[in-house]
Design a protein around this motif. Structure first.
Motif, PDB file in Angstrom:
ATOM      1  N   THR A   1      11.125   8.684  13.515  1.00  0.00           N
ATOM      2  CA  THR A   1       9.834   8.187  13.010  1.00  0.00           C
ATOM      3  C   THR A   1       9.838   8.247  11.498  1.00  0.00           C
ATOM      4  OG1 THR A   1       8.717   9.001  14.985  1.00  0.00           O
ATOM      5  CG2 THR A   1       7.331   8.521  13.091  1.00  0.00           C
ATOM      6  N   VAL A   2       9.388   7.141  10.883  1.00  0.00           N
ATOM      7  CA  VAL A   2       9.300   7.080   9.420  1.00  0.00           C
ATOM      8  C   VAL A   2       7.843   6.880   9.029  1.00  0.00           C
ATOM      9  CG1 VAL A   2       9.917   4.600   9.456  1.00  0.00           C
ATOM     10  CG2 VAL A   2      10.073   5.868   7.324  1.00  0.00           C
ATOM     11  N   LEU A   3       7.414   7.636   8.021  1.00  0.00           N
ATOM     12  CA  LEU A   3       6.068   7.472   7.447  1.00  0.00           C
ATOM     13  C   LEU A   3       6.226   6.680   6.153  1.00  0.00           C
ATOM     14  CD1 LEU A   3       3.010   8.188   7.117  1.00  0.00           C
ATOM     15  CD2 LEU A   3       3.754  10.301   6.012  1.00  0.00           C
ATOM     16  N   ILE A   4       5.616   5.488   6.105  1.00  0.00           N
ATOM     17  CA  ILE A   4       5.749   4.615   4.933  1.00  0.00           C
ATOM     18  C   ILE A   4       4.407   4.533   4.219  1.00  0.00           C
ATOM     19  CG2 ILE A   4       6.322   2.282   4.140  1.00  0.00           C
ATOM     20  CD1 ILE A   4       8.100   1.953   6.626  1.00  0.00           C
ATOM     21  N   HIS A   5       4.364   5.059   2.995  1.00  0.00           N
ATOM     22  CA  HIS A   5       3.138   4.952   2.205  1.00  0.00           C
ATOM     23  C   HIS A   5       3.037   3.564   1.574  1.00  0.00           C
ATOM     24  CE1 HIS A   5       1.642   9.051   2.482  1.00  0.00           C
ATOM     25  NE2 HIS A   5       2.900   9.469   2.378  1.00  0.00           N
ATOM     26  N   SER A   6       1.824   3.143   1.271  1.00  0.00           N
ATOM     27  CA  SER A   6       1.568   1.785   0.736  1.00  0.00           C
ATOM     28  C   SER A   6       2.296   0.754   1.597  1.00  0.00           C
ATOM     29  CB  SER A   6       2.016   1.668  -0.727  1.00  0.00           C
ATOM     30  OG  SER A   6       1.419   2.680  -1.513  1.00  0.00           O
ATOM     31  N   ALA A   7       2.076   0.852   2.906  1.00  0.00           N
ATOM     32  CA  ALA A   7       2.818   0.005   3.846  1.00  0.00           C
ATOM     33  C   ALA A   7       2.526  -1.475   3.644  1.00  0.00           C
ATOM     34  CB  ALA A   7       2.489   0.414   5.282  1.00  0.00           C
ATOM     35  N   GLY A   8       1.403  -1.792   2.996  1.00  0.00           N
ATOM     36  CA  GLY A   8       1.062  -3.198   2.771  1.00  0.00           C
ATOM     37  C   GLY A   8       1.663  -3.767   1.497  1.00  0.00           C
ATOM     38  N   GLY A   9       2.306  -2.953   0.701  1.00  0.00           N
ATOM     39  CA  GLY A   9       2.937  -3.440  -0.533  1.00  0.00           C
ATOM     40  C   GLY A   9       4.251  -4.135  -0.208  1.00  0.00           C
ATOM     41  N   GLY A  10       4.859  -4.706  -1.222  1.00  0.00           N
ATOM     42  CA  GLY A  10       6.117  -5.423  -1.008  1.00  0.00           C
ATOM     43  C   GLY A  10       7.200  -4.525  -0.435  1.00  0.00           C
ATOM     44  N   VAL A  11       7.362  -3.322  -0.994  1.00  0.00           N
ATOM     45  CA  VAL A  11       8.405  -2.411  -0.489  1.00  0.00           C
ATOM     46  C   VAL A  11       8.040  -1.952   0.927  1.00  0.00           C
ATOM     47  CG1 VAL A  11       9.588  -0.209  -0.829  1.00  0.00           C
ATOM     48  CG2 VAL A  11       9.012  -1.609  -2.809  1.00  0.00           C
ATOM     49  N   GLY A  12       6.752  -1.675   1.145  1.00  0.00           N
ATOM     50  CA  GLY A  12       6.312  -1.174   2.453  1.00  0.00           C
ATOM     51  C   GLY A  12       6.625  -2.152   3.570  1.00  0.00           C
ATOM     52  N   ILE A  13       6.357  -3.426   3.331  1.00  0.00           N
ATOM     53  CA  ILE A  13       6.614  -4.439   4.371  1.00  0.00           C
ATOM     54  C   ILE A  13       8.122  -4.598   4.578  1.00  0.00           C
ATOM     55  CG2 ILE A  13       6.425  -6.915   4.880  1.00  0.00           C
ATOM     56  CD1 ILE A  13       3.557  -6.758   3.763  1.00  0.00           C
ATOM     57  N   ALA A  14       8.878  -4.590   3.481  1.00  0.00           N
ATOM     58  CA  ALA A  14      10.347  -4.692   3.601  1.00  0.00           C
ATOM     59  C   ALA A  14      10.891  -3.506   4.398  1.00  0.00           C
ATOM     60  CB  ALA A  14      10.977  -4.730   2.209  1.00  0.00           C
ATOM     61  N   ALA A  15      10.406  -2.307   4.081  1.00  0.00           N
ATOM     62  CA  ALA A  15      10.894  -1.099   4.762  1.00  0.00           C
ATOM     63  C   ALA A  15      10.515  -1.122   6.242  1.00  0.00           C
ATOM     64  CB  ALA A  15      10.321   0.144   4.074  1.00  0.00           C
TER      65      ALA A  15
END
Ligand SMILES: NC(=O)c1ccc[n+]([C@@H]2O[C@H](COP(=O)([O-])OP(=O)(O)OC[C@H]3O[C@@H](n4cnc5c(N)ncnc54)[C@H](OP(=O)(O)O)[C@@H]3O)[C@@H](O)[C@H]2O)c1
Length: 348
Positions: free
Chosen positions: A150-164
């Motif tokens: 499981t990965v917790l992605i902060h700012s998931a709506g940002g460019g990096v967040g969506i890519a990740a």
């Protein structure tokens, strides 16, 4: 007469540190590519959070102002310098730029050029380098995310967040994302399994609830400050915390030195000592793509893999909005007002 001398290029300058309105479009003579360089007619330039911090006077890597920021572009090569084969002219490409990307024309060394696969638009191309190279380094190269983790992605709506998120789902991992509530429905549709509004709820408590007390194997955190402390606590055994920015430094739209000092005071200066890490079986690492120019060959390998995944429909850059150059200030406001879901672009 050389007609090209009559052509002027347009660039967006950060004239001085301040709010988005310090951005200004200026004209300049068309640049000539030097030896080993190509000249790009830019069709789209990527906007990154680092440009915003730079504009606010909070990004130490930015050259002295006035300066043309910008790390990435999509476009077509129209001229080459000595030592570069002529058949590069006319090719559709994406490129990383070491500043200077907020322009309709830019010259860069050939090593920073990647050929666009057929069917990839200039906008999609400009949305790839910074977001996807960073996400790849965080999730795959240093984060070592595996299936069923499981990965917790902060700012998931940002460019990096969506890519990740796209890369993590491809690996077969579970994704918990933090984002403003208004983005949750769309992010769920983009593959995020569980969402937390970190400004309304405590993400540490919610992450524990979601993972039934176990915590997560990987965290991607560019918020910084207190967020890193909480993240470290919520790592499962063998978990890794990837730190790659400090968005929290942008508390308003202009530099706030008192806020910056308070943020520095909340950094986990003492939590990550060697004995604590060893005894907790946890890892922490940092990523700064802007300090990886010496490893451009490795980045080229990542690009090959990412462009292959684009062909398979795994890498799907999501464009939040494109702004004309004259509205560059609006583009920065749009991000700082937390409106974007995905990449923000500037188009000449
Ligand atoms: N180290 C590196 O190499 C590297 C490379 C690329 C990006 N980064 C960092 O990664 C972070 C995200 O970049 P990105 O390009 O994906 O972002 P982006 O597309 O510009 O998205 C920004 C989003 O971040 C969230 N956010 C969190 N704190 C914020 C604040 N104080 N002010 C405004 N928005 C804030 C907002 O979404 P919510 O309100 O939904 O949270 C906002 O929509 C940034 O900190 C950036 O500097 C680092």
């Amino acid at each position: 007469m050389d007609n090209r001398k009559a052509i002027v290029m347009r660039q967006i300058w950060i004239t001085k540190a301040g709010p988005p309105e310090v951005l200004e479009v200026r004209e300049a003579p068309d640049p000539e590519p030097k030896s080993g360089e190509v000249r790009i007619r830019v069709e789209a330039s990527g906007v990154n959070f680092a440009d915003i911090l730079g504009r606010m006077g909070l990004y130490p890597d930015l050259p002295p102002m006035p300066v043309v920021p910008g790390y990435e572009v999509g476009g077509r090569i129209d001229a080459v310098g000595s030592g570069v084969a002529n058949d590069w002219v006319g090719r559709d490409i994406l490129a990383v730029t070491r500043f200077g990307g907020y322009a309709d024309t830019v010259c860069v060394p050939l090593i920073q050029i990647f050929v666009r696969p057929p069917g990839m638009s200039a906008s999609q191309a400009a949305a790839i380098p910074v977001n996807y190279f960073t996400a790849w380094q965080l999730v795959v190269v240093m984060g070592g995310l595996k299936r069923n983790e499981t990965v917790l992605i902060h700012s998931a709506g940002g460019g990096v967040g969506i890519a990740a998120t796209q890369i993590a789902k491809h690996i077969g991992a579970q994704v918990i994302g933090t984002a403003s509530t208004a983005k949750h429905a769309e992010l769920r549709a983009l593959g995020v399994d569980q969402l937390i509004d970190y400004r309304a709820e405590d993400f540490e408590t919610r992450t524990r609830e979601i993972t039934k007390g176990r915590g997560v194997e990987l965290i991607l955190d560019a918020v910084g400050g207190e967020s890193w402390k909480k993240g470290y606590r919520v790592l499962a055994p063998t978990g890794r915390l990837g730190m790659f920015g400090i968005s929290a430094a942008a508390s308003g739209k202009e530099r706030n030195m008192i806020g910056m000092l308070a943020l520095l005071a909340r950094m986990p200066w003492f939590q990550f000592n060697p004995l604590a890490l060893m005894n907790a079986n946890k890892g922490v690492f940092g990523v700064n793509l802007g300090h990886l120019w010496g490893e451009i060959d490795r980045q080229r390998e990542w690009a090959d893999r990412l462009l292959e995944l684009w062909g398979q429909g795994v890498v799907k850059p999501k464009i939040a909005k494109s702004f004309p150059f004259a509205e560059a200030a609006k583009a920065h406001h749009f991000i700082q007002d937390r409106q974007n879901i995905g990449k923000v672009l500037l188009v000449p």
